[in-house]
Design a protein around this motif. Sequence first.
Motif, PDB file in Angstrom:
ATOM      1  N   LYS A 115       0.855  -1.190   0.000  1.00  0.00           N
ATOM      2  CA  LYS A 115       0.000   0.000   0.000  1.00  0.00           C
ATOM      3  C   LYS A 115       0.896   1.246   0.000  1.00  0.00           C
ATOM      4  N   ASN A 116       0.953   1.902  -1.162  1.00  0.00           N
ATOM      5  CA  ASN A 116       1.787   3.091  -1.344  1.00  0.00           C
ATOM      6  C   ASN A 116       0.915   4.340  -1.292  1.00  0.00           C
ATOM      7  N   VAL A 117       1.063   5.119  -0.264  1.00  0.00           N
ATOM      8  CA  VAL A 117       0.321   6.369  -0.119  1.00  0.00           C
ATOM      9  C   VAL A 117       1.315   7.515  -0.095  1.00  0.00           C
ATOM     10  N   LEU A 118       1.237   8.354  -1.116  1.00  0.00           N
ATOM     11  CA  LEU A 118       2.136   9.499  -1.243  1.00  0.00           C
ATOM     12  C   LEU A 118       1.580  10.675  -0.449  1.00  0.00           C
ATOM     13  N   LYS A 145      -4.082  -8.270  15.150  1.00  0.00           N
ATOM     14  CA  LYS A 145      -4.536  -7.548  13.964  1.00  0.00           C
ATOM     15  C   LYS A 145      -3.653  -7.820  12.751  1.00  0.00           C
ATOM     16  N   TYR A 146      -2.364  -8.015  12.991  1.00  0.00           N
ATOM     17  CA  TYR A 146      -1.417  -8.133  11.882  1.00  0.00           C
ATOM     18  C   TYR A 146      -1.109  -9.574  11.516  1.00  0.00           C
ATOM     19  N   ASN A 189      -1.198  -4.034  -0.187  1.00  0.00           N
ATOM     20  CA  ASN A 189      -2.046  -3.094  -0.920  1.00  0.00           C
ATOM     21  C   ASN A 189      -3.531  -3.282  -0.602  1.00  0.00           C
ATOM     22  N   LYS A 190      -3.925  -4.525  -0.280  1.00  0.00           N
ATOM     23  CA  LYS A 190      -5.333  -4.812  -0.011  1.00  0.00           C
ATOM     24  C   LYS A 190      -5.559  -5.183   1.455  1.00  0.00           C
ATOM     25  N   TYR A 191      -4.776  -4.616   2.344  1.00  0.00           N
ATOM     26  CA  TYR A 191      -4.879  -4.998   3.750  1.00  0.00           C
ATOM     27  C   TYR A 191      -6.235  -4.669   4.351  1.00  0.00           C
ATOM     28  N   LEU A 192      -6.892  -3.623   3.856  1.00  0.00           N
ATOM     29  CA  LEU A 192      -8.188  -3.243   4.408  1.00  0.00           C
ATOM     30  C   LEU A 192      -9.309  -4.189   3.989  1.00  0.00           C
ATOM     31  N   GLU A 193      -9.023  -5.079   3.043  1.00  0.00           N
ATOM     32  CA  GLU A 193     -10.011  -6.078   2.651  1.00  0.00           C
ATOM     33  C   GLU A 193      -9.799  -7.405   3.364  1.00  0.00           C
ATOM     34  N   SER A 222      -9.321 -10.909   8.611  1.00  0.00           N
ATOM     35  CA  SER A 222      -8.677 -11.017   9.923  1.00  0.00           C
ATOM     36  C   SER A 222      -8.245  -9.652  10.428  1.00  0.00           C
ATOM     37  N   PHE A 223      -7.736  -8.797   9.528  1.00  0.00           N
ATOM     38  CA  PHE A 223      -7.370  -7.452   9.941  1.00  0.00           C
ATOM     39  C   PHE A 223      -8.616  -6.662  10.344  1.00  0.00           C
ATOM     40  N   CYS A 224      -9.647  -6.748   9.532  1.00  0.00           N
ATOM     41  CA  CYS A 224     -10.862  -5.983   9.803  1.00  0.00           C
ATOM     42  C   CYS A 224     -11.540  -6.406  11.096  1.00  0.00           C
ATOM     43  N   MET A 225     -11.320  -7.638  11.509  1.00  0.00           N
ATOM     44  CA  MET A 225     -11.894  -8.115  12.764  1.00  0.00           C
ATOM     45  C   MET A 225     -11.413  -7.274  13.938  1.00  0.00           C
ATOM     46  N   TRP A 226     -10.158  -6.810  13.874  1.00  0.00           N
ATOM     47  CA  TRP A 226      -9.578  -6.015  14.960  1.00  0.00           C
ATOM     48  C   TRP A 226      -9.290  -4.582  14.519  1.00  0.00           C
TER      49      TRP A 226
END
Length: 853
Positions: A108-111, A526-527, A646-650, A653-657
Amino acid sequence: MGSSAYSPLDQFIQANNPRRKIEIRKGNRGRPRSTEDEPEIPQLCWLTVKIIGMRNLRKADLLSQTDCYVRLWLPTASRQEVRTRTVSNCRNPVWNETFHFMIQSEVKNVLELTVCDEDTITPDDQLLTVRFDVAKIQPGEKVRLSFELNPENQEELEVEFLLDNIPGVSEKIVTNGVLVSREVSCVEVQVDDTKMRSPYTREAIDLNGRNFTFIMKGSYEETQNISMGPSCSQRGSDSTMFHYIKYSQPNLDVMLPKECLYCGHDANRREKDINGPLSVPLNSLDLGKKRTVVRGASYEVSVKEEDGSKNLDLRLGFELCAEEKDFICKRKKVVAAALKNVLQLDEDLQEDEQVPVVAVMTTAGGVRSMTSMFGSLLALQELGVLDCISYISGLSATTWTMAKLYEDANWSQKDLRGPIDDIRKYVIKSKLHCFSTDHLKYYEKELCERKLEGHKLSFTDLWGLFIDSMLHSEENTHKLSDQQLAVNQGQNPLPIYLSLNVRDKFSTLDFKEWVEFTPYEVGALKYGAFVRSEDFGSEFFMGHLMKKIPESRICFLEGTWSNIFSQSFMDIVYLSGHSEDFWHRWTRGTEDDVEEHPALPTRPHEQTTRLSLPKGYLSNALREMMTGRPAVSYYHNFIKGLQLHNKYLENESFCMWKDTVLDSSPNQLNAMGDYLKLVDTAFFINTSCPPFLRPERKVDVILHLNYSGGSQTLPLDLFSEYCLEQGIPFPCTELSREDREHLKECYVFQDSLEAPVLVYFPLVCDTFRRYKAPNVERSPTDMEQGRVDVSNIFAPYGTGQLTYTEGNFNKLLNLCNYNILNNKHLILRALKTAVERKKRFKNCSPPQSSDLS
């Protein structure tokens, strides 16, 4: 890196300084993987960003227009910021400057584009920050965008983007869909300090006692010094190492010493600053062989790559580790036999399909909770239910009980009255001896040794030593990993300890991350990142163990788990039931979505462009004051360097926490510092339940043993609300008004098949006043033993009370023991329901509710 970052090097090469020589090479260090599910090799891309200009720029100075420049930061590509030149006193500045970044498309690249006002006296003002998700740009596409910063005033920032795939260049990564481990390169920097005689001055030159400083931002080492010459008090090595992300485009910044020149036999020496600081981009060096980076009259600095391919020392994955899976298989044999006995079943349970997973969770409460837990476990043992339990979790002072029990590898197979008699002696004993001169000297010695080992000290380390002295007559050398002996045959439930990782300048409500500890692993829920328990506290980079530090004694972990000194003012506001909105209004920066023209098509994993307006100095000072914590525990961050997918928000398991204000801000979330900052879980929600709600553990029944002071329903209410907000399956725990006014000893909650059955034991003195044992009434002379005031948060059972009278200890112990025994029927009914659920699930028949009221 931007073009401006290369200009000093270009000027340096053009100058053709005869005393310096720079040669070009790029090396790599591969890391082979043996896993069958290795992902496809991702594509590296070259991102070109052209800062064109701004229109209708807001005014930052009273007497003139803004002296504006734009700072660019893309931390996944480089830890170094680049910036445009400053355009002074202009409302419509134009730059037309181009910058280049090498990016990994799987990350996930955020400038971040920060518009700043340059000041000569005070620090530069940050006017605003635009955060743009690079995933919106498709390879081969050139896009010119205008970001609307203030539509009313028509303030806009115009930027051009170009993304190109890099043919023939690939990178192997390891990912669990949330975190990404990238390839790591390692370079050796060497200094040759052999004395030389200057061909120009014929002067002898000496560097004795001089330091070379090397800095590589974003590397594991960051800063390294090399001290030369025998006159140094601690002679350093003539070489040092740097580990960094292979494609992160770092610079090697070299701070060169002044050279000392001796003129003939003259004892007077003169210092010449022949070589100033130098910044060398590593991607401009050919590191295939040993190459000279800089050469002075008396030294030569060279850089070469060292190949050190290795697998990760950290486990990325949300599944249970192999050791815990093996434990569950062994434990189910014990549980199956115990359930058949207590439920009086006619047939044996099939271990793989019909044996439910039963867990015991506890809450915090100082010595009150430690004592109460002993009483509850004794009752479970007397009922034969202790062998039906696969997990026990604790936080705060219940971890003292657990740590004490797990010193014995077979504690649950022995009569618990023995450990209870032992702990009673320490609870009723005065704690003044913990402050004796001998103890204070012992604390100092232990803390000094801990610091020398490489740990960062905090006040909680001293608190841990105090706990050790309070509960043991001699030094306790047990470690968390030693508890593996207590579970390696499935002979006891697996212990799970819980803590929270927090951030500076954020309240616990705003930012907290669950961290669990087992004898096998320590990990962030979470990770999905876990390290072996014996490696927790060691230094990691990009999932690799860089520096092994001796495992902490468990007393230091007890100080962390029960850190009563970590509460901030904002935590008090939250726990008192009041909203933090008032404080947020004055201390939080402003975040808004930004429209861009032309509008880009978006995909689910792409984030909207965000505009951030920072608060002023006064608001920041107020925020620091409100969120400051007296003490936290510091441990080296085992996920340091790892980047977000890049798709961590989908990721489910991450979204659970996903529950912090930074979860959708990857640069801030991924700005993981050198240390985890751990605090007592009770300062958010007084619960140790989260580890049992991991889907991988498949917990069917939870025995919720509440030992908190004050309201007996608040922790359960808060956690039920938390699960509802997170979408975590958890039974509805609604109580009637009548029940809330007069709590019973036990409640059972059950609804959907996805949620575990919850057996809830509040800490109340109900029928115990009249009965000393189930169906055994008290005699008139024994009525005093039934008067246990646990509703009073102060003496004799206040959370801060460390010493009890023997009578008060016995009464509290017997109360908790009785409450379990007196509700045997509800416990057994919940276990039976879980067994029936497992059978129905196996037969794929629709679930039917059971009456457990």
